[in-house]
Write an enzyme that holds these catalytic residues in place. Structure first.
Site, short mmCIF file in Angstrom:
data_model
loop_
_atom_site.label_atom_id
_atom_site.label_comp_id
_atom_site.label_asym_id
_atom_site.label_seq_id
_atom_site.Cartn_x
_atom_site.Cartn_y
_atom_site.Cartn_z
CE LYS A 97 -3.72 2.29 2.55
NZ LYS A 97 -4.59 2.23 3.75
CE LYS A 106 -6.38 2.03 -0.84
NZ LYS A 106 -7.07 2.09 0.47
#
Length: 325
Positions: A197, A250
């Site tokens: 992320k 992400k």
């Protein structure tokens, strides 16, 4: 005249032929729909920076979830916005908290028709907007935060979550959650780690939707540097070693190279999150007549799957599933 021997255009002459030889196919079952549920509102509230996306009441959440399932969407992931926030994010593991209420409602409604997932983080629940507990100097305390994550995971599983998805990027979060779930008897609840992320500029509209912008500083101290790709593989392999069942990258669109690296390195399912900024850019450009909205949406989703994602989290999940259906 010399003619070409190879003529790849032969397979591009019609839409039916192109579909027949397509290398990448989207399926509604591969989509996961992110949904926001907010405590203390009487009607679903539109999110200005994300046209077509809402902060839901419990009732409107149930209706929208039914629509997603009827379209064939494979999963739903919940984000909660409590009426009251505090330093510890107490609402995150409150059995009567908004996420736990929504889980019980959706579990009763949907049964096994779609996989019900929960984001696990503290930013939506803390008054300061950071993903963990703070030290006296205002830094996020990794290890005390793990204790909160463990408690939240158990509360979510007890309320009906079928997949726990920790997104805070704390070191050791998957192990702490796995041990807590197993200790509470939830041995069969999978973990989908937000393993890679990034500290991305593409999260802005999400912070409007989840009302979780940091009150000071940013999250660069615990989310990854966009300049680093090899570090993602380290994070992914650590999550797998700690017990993750699915790993995630992400954002998706600006990190397709990372999606491919992860897909090539692991044997477990790989998810990619098409985040709020990616959604908002296409919607805004289309609203101004600068791009073809439908083609841009489909192209963006095909590219994520082509890069190697098995699962895609996207705010267009229901809409695209209907078109594919």
């Amino acid at each position: 005249m010399t003619f070409p021997v190879d003529r790849p255009r032969r397979l591009r002459r019609s839409g039916a032929l192109r579909r027949l030889v397509s290398e990448t196919r989207l399926s509604p079952a591969d989509f996961i729909l992110p949904m926001f549920v907010k405590e203390g509102i009487s009607d679903a509230a539109p999110i200005g920076s994300m046209p077509g996306v809402f902060q839901h009441t419990l009732d409107s959440l149930r209706k929208a979830a039914h629509e997603a399932v009827e379209a064939g969407v494979g999963g739903i992931i919940l984000f909660g916005i409590p009426a009251v926030k505090d330093e510890r994010g107490s609402g995150a593991d409150d059995p009567t908290g908004i996420v736990q209420k929504a889980l019980r409602d959706l579990t009763a409604d949907l049964g096994d028709s779609a996989v019900l997932m929960t984001d696990l983080c503290l930013d939506e629940f803390t008054s300061h907007g950071h993903c963990g507990l703070l030290t006296a100097s205002g830094e996020v305390d990794n290890d005390s935060t793990l204790e909160r994550y463990a408690s939240i995971a158990v509360a979510q599983a007890a309320a009906g979550s079928q997949v726990i998805a920790p997104s805070g990027m704390m070191d050791g979060q998957v192990r702490a959650i796995r041990e807590a779930l197993d200790g509470a008897g939830h041995l069969n609840i999978p973990i989908m780690g937000y393993s890679a992320k990034y500290a991305s500029a593409f999260y802005g509209p999400f912070r409007d939707a989840a009302e979780c912008a940091p009150q000071f500083g940013d999250r660069a101290a615990y989310q990854q540097d966009p300049a680093n790709a090899r570090e993602s593989l380290r994070e992914v392999l650590l999550d797998l070693d700690e017990g993750a069942d699915i790993v995630m990258v992400k954002p998706a669109g600006a990190y397709l190279d990372v999606v491919r690296r992860v897909r090539d390195a692991v044997e477990v399912p790989v998810a990619a999150y098409q985040v709020s900024g990616e959604y908002a850019m296409i919607e805004a450009a289309a609203a101004n007549g600068w791009i073809d909205r439908d083609r841009a949406i489909m192209e963006s989703l095909v590219s994520i799957k082509r890069a190697g994602a098995d699962l895609t989290l996207t705010y267009w999940a229901t809409e695209v599933a209907r078109k594919l259906g």
